[in-house]
Scaffold this motif. Structure first.
Motif, PDB file in Angstrom:
ATOM      1  N   PRO A   1      10.486  -0.122  -2.203  1.00 20.40           N
ATOM      2  CA  PRO A   1       9.079   0.962  -1.715  1.00 20.40           C
ATOM      3  C   PRO A   1       8.694   0.692  -0.573  1.00 20.40           C
ATOM      4  O   PRO A   1       8.180  -0.595  -0.532  1.00 20.40           O
ATOM      5  N   PHE A   2       8.605   1.734  -0.046  1.00 21.33           N
ATOM      6  CA  PHE A   2       8.090   1.210   1.237  1.00 21.33           C
ATOM      7  C   PHE A   2       6.586   1.218   1.377  1.00 21.33           C
ATOM      8  O   PHE A   2       5.820   0.312   2.238  1.00 21.33           O
ATOM      9  N   TYR A   3       5.752   1.869   0.144  1.00 20.83           N
ATOM     10  CA  TYR A   3       4.825   0.656  -0.217  1.00 20.83           C
ATOM     11  C   TYR A   3       4.163  -1.072  -0.607  1.00 20.83           C
ATOM     12  O   TYR A   3       2.674  -1.400  -0.680  1.00 20.83           O
TER      13      TYR A   3
ATOM     14  N   LEU B   1       8.672  -2.521   3.413  1.00 20.63           N
ATOM     15  CA  LEU B   1       7.724  -1.565   4.169  1.00 20.63           C
ATOM     16  C   LEU B   1       7.588  -2.927   5.893  1.00 20.63           C
ATOM     17  O   LEU B   1       8.339  -2.368   6.748  1.00 20.63           O
ATOM     18  N   VAL B   2       7.458  -3.902   5.834  1.00 20.53           N
ATOM     19  CA  VAL B   2       7.200  -4.875   6.486  1.00 20.53           C
ATOM     20  C   VAL B   2       8.560  -5.805   6.922  1.00 20.53           C
ATOM     21  O   VAL B   2       9.415  -6.076   7.992  1.00 20.53           O
ATOM     22  N   GLY B   3       9.128  -5.951   5.527  1.00 21.82           N
ATOM     23  CA  GLY B   3      10.263  -6.969   5.253  1.00 21.82           C
ATOM     24  C   GLY B   3      11.580  -5.524   5.506  1.00 21.82           C
ATOM     25  O   GLY B   3      12.092  -5.725   5.974  1.00 21.82           O
ATOM     26  N   LYS B   4      11.667  -4.649   5.096  1.00 21.17           N
ATOM     27  CA  LYS B   4      12.988  -3.637   5.065  1.00 21.17           C
ATOM     28  C   LYS B   4      12.946  -2.306   6.178  1.00 21.17           C
ATOM     29  O   LYS B   4      13.674  -1.559   6.314  1.00 21.17           O
ATOM     30  N   LEU B   5      11.411  -2.741   7.046  1.00 21.26           N
ATOM     31  CA  LEU B   5      11.640  -1.167   7.965  1.00 21.26           C
ATOM     32  C   LEU B   5      11.615  -1.259   9.026  1.00 21.26           C
ATOM     33  O   LEU B   5      12.037  -1.314   9.932  1.00 21.26           O
ATOM     34  N   LEU B   6       9.735  -2.159   8.783  1.00 21.11           N
ATOM     35  CA  LEU B   6       9.635  -2.440  10.593  1.00 21.11           C
ATOM     36  C   LEU B   6      10.553  -4.064  10.888  1.00 21.11           C
ATOM     37  O   LEU B   6      10.976  -3.893  12.253  1.00 21.11           O
TER      38      LEU B   6
ATOM     39  N   TYR C   1      -1.920  -2.026   1.743  1.00 18.60           N
ATOM     40  CA  TYR C   1      -2.643  -2.639   0.549  1.00 18.60           C
ATOM     41  C   TYR C   1      -2.502  -3.577   0.057  1.00 18.60           C
ATOM     42  O   TYR C   1      -0.543  -4.404   0.117  1.00 18.60           O
ATOM     43  N   THR C   2      -2.678  -3.996  -0.782  1.00 15.40           N
ATOM     44  CA  THR C   2      -2.647  -5.376  -1.106  1.00 15.40           C
ATOM     45  C   THR C   2      -2.579  -5.870  -2.837  1.00 15.40           C
ATOM     46  O   THR C   2      -3.423  -4.661  -3.051  1.00 15.40           O
ATOM     47  N   SER C   3      -1.732  -6.025  -3.116  1.00 21.05           N
ATOM     48  CA  SER C   3      -1.669  -5.240  -5.727  1.00 21.05           C
ATOM     49  C   SER C   3      -2.518  -6.767  -6.092  1.00 21.05           C
ATOM     50  O   SER C   3      -3.234  -6.135  -6.514  1.00 21.05           O
TER      51      SER C   3
ATOM     52  N   ALA D   1       0.541  -9.692   1.789  1.00 21.73           N
ATOM     53  CA  ALA D   1       0.073  -8.104   2.884  1.00 21.73           C
ATOM     54  C   ALA D   1      -1.019  -9.089   3.688  1.00 21.73           C
ATOM     55  O   ALA D   1      -0.993  -8.458   4.123  1.00 21.73           O
ATOM     56  N   GLU D   2      -1.726  -9.490   3.489  1.00 20.01           N
ATOM     57  CA  GLU D   2      -2.516 -10.148   4.411  1.00 20.01           C
ATOM     58  C   GLU D   2      -2.162 -10.966   6.397  1.00 20.01           C
ATOM     59  O   GLU D   2      -3.046 -11.003   6.618  1.00 20.01           O
ATOM     60  N   VAL D   3      -1.366 -11.285   5.894  1.00 18.26           N
ATOM     61  CA  VAL D   3      -0.611 -11.427   7.253  1.00 18.26           C
ATOM     62  C   VAL D   3       0.455 -11.182   7.674  1.00 18.26           C
ATOM     63  O   VAL D   3       1.054 -11.070   8.676  1.00 18.26           O
TER      64      VAL D   3
END
Length: 236
Positions: free
Chosen positions: A46-48, A53-58, A3-5, A160-162
């Motif tokens: 937050p992971f949403y 999500l990408v930076g601090k989980l993946l 999702y992109t804001s 978010a697109e990249v």
């Protein structure tokens, strides 16, 4: 799908391939962060959100690095927990939007910064929204005496697109602001640097560094034509 804001258009879902996401993670880990074997992450994001999500989980998963989390709601209620847990976990990398640094600074009393040990915080990423020098200066004042190195601040830009990251500032380079003539910026769509000694109104933009490896960035006009340096348009 991420999702992109919709900061520049209607919010929507963006479909990405696994290859594209892994390519962005590689650029973040090796080109942006230059991840070290002893690096540890800490995050309250937050992971949403793509930075969470990408930076601090993946990114920690792909980089095989440890990461500790603070619930976003707990951070909002007690922003100083960020600093306390950074010290306790020995984290070296932690990111946040500008408002997070500002909120943390506003909740701290004069001289309280000396009660924390932030000397191991080697990358303090800041992005996800407009980065303001005033907020950065307030944060630096708040953590005076903690051993935090202002050169650890790392302004960055992403979409978010990249996946997440498009550009990172130079590691250890600190924060640089570009001051441009306000009138030419607003009326002429040109970011003309402020002349030495000029008293004309200016706008201040924090530099977000250079594109990461494998990413090409262009600025184009409404017809899709590439614009020269310092012309204002749409990011491609």
């Amino acid at each position: 799908m991420q999702y992109t804001s919709g900061s520049t258009r209607v919010a929507r879902g963006v479909l990405m391939t696994q290859h594209a996401v892994m390519t962005n993670l590689r650029a973040i880990i090796f080109d942006g962060l230059k991840l070290r074997p002893d690096d540890r992450f800490f995050s309250w994001l937050p992971f949403y959100h793509d930075m969470g999500l990408v930076g601090k989980l993946l990114t920690p998963v792909a980089g095989r690095a440890s990461v500790a989390y603070l619930d976003s709601r707990h951070f909002a209620l007690r922003p100083r927990l960020w600093l306390k847990l950074l010290e306790e976990t020995g984290a070296t990398i932690s990111f946040g939007p500008s408002f997070g640094y500002g909120l943390c600074a506003r909740r701290m009393r004069d001289g309280e910064g000396a009660g924390y040990d932030l000397s191991r915080w080697r990358i303090a990423g800041i992005g996800a929204e407009m980065i303001r020098m005033r907020t950065i200066e307030e944060f630096l004042d708040a953590v005076t005496g903690s051993g935090f190195d202002a050169r650890a601040l790392l302004p960055c830009y992403g979409m978010a697109e990249v996946g997440l990251a498009i550009s990172f500032s130079e590691l250890g380079g600190g924060v640089y602001a570009d001051r441009v003539d306000r009138q030419q910026c607003m009326e002429g769509r040109r970011a003309v640097p402020q002349l030495p000694g000029s008293c004309a109104p200016t706008l201040e933009f924090v530099s977000c560094g250079r594109p990461l490896a494998g990413i090409e960035v262009e600025i184009r006009d409404g017809a899709g034509r590439r614009l020269p340096d310092r012309m204002i348009g749409t990011i491609w």
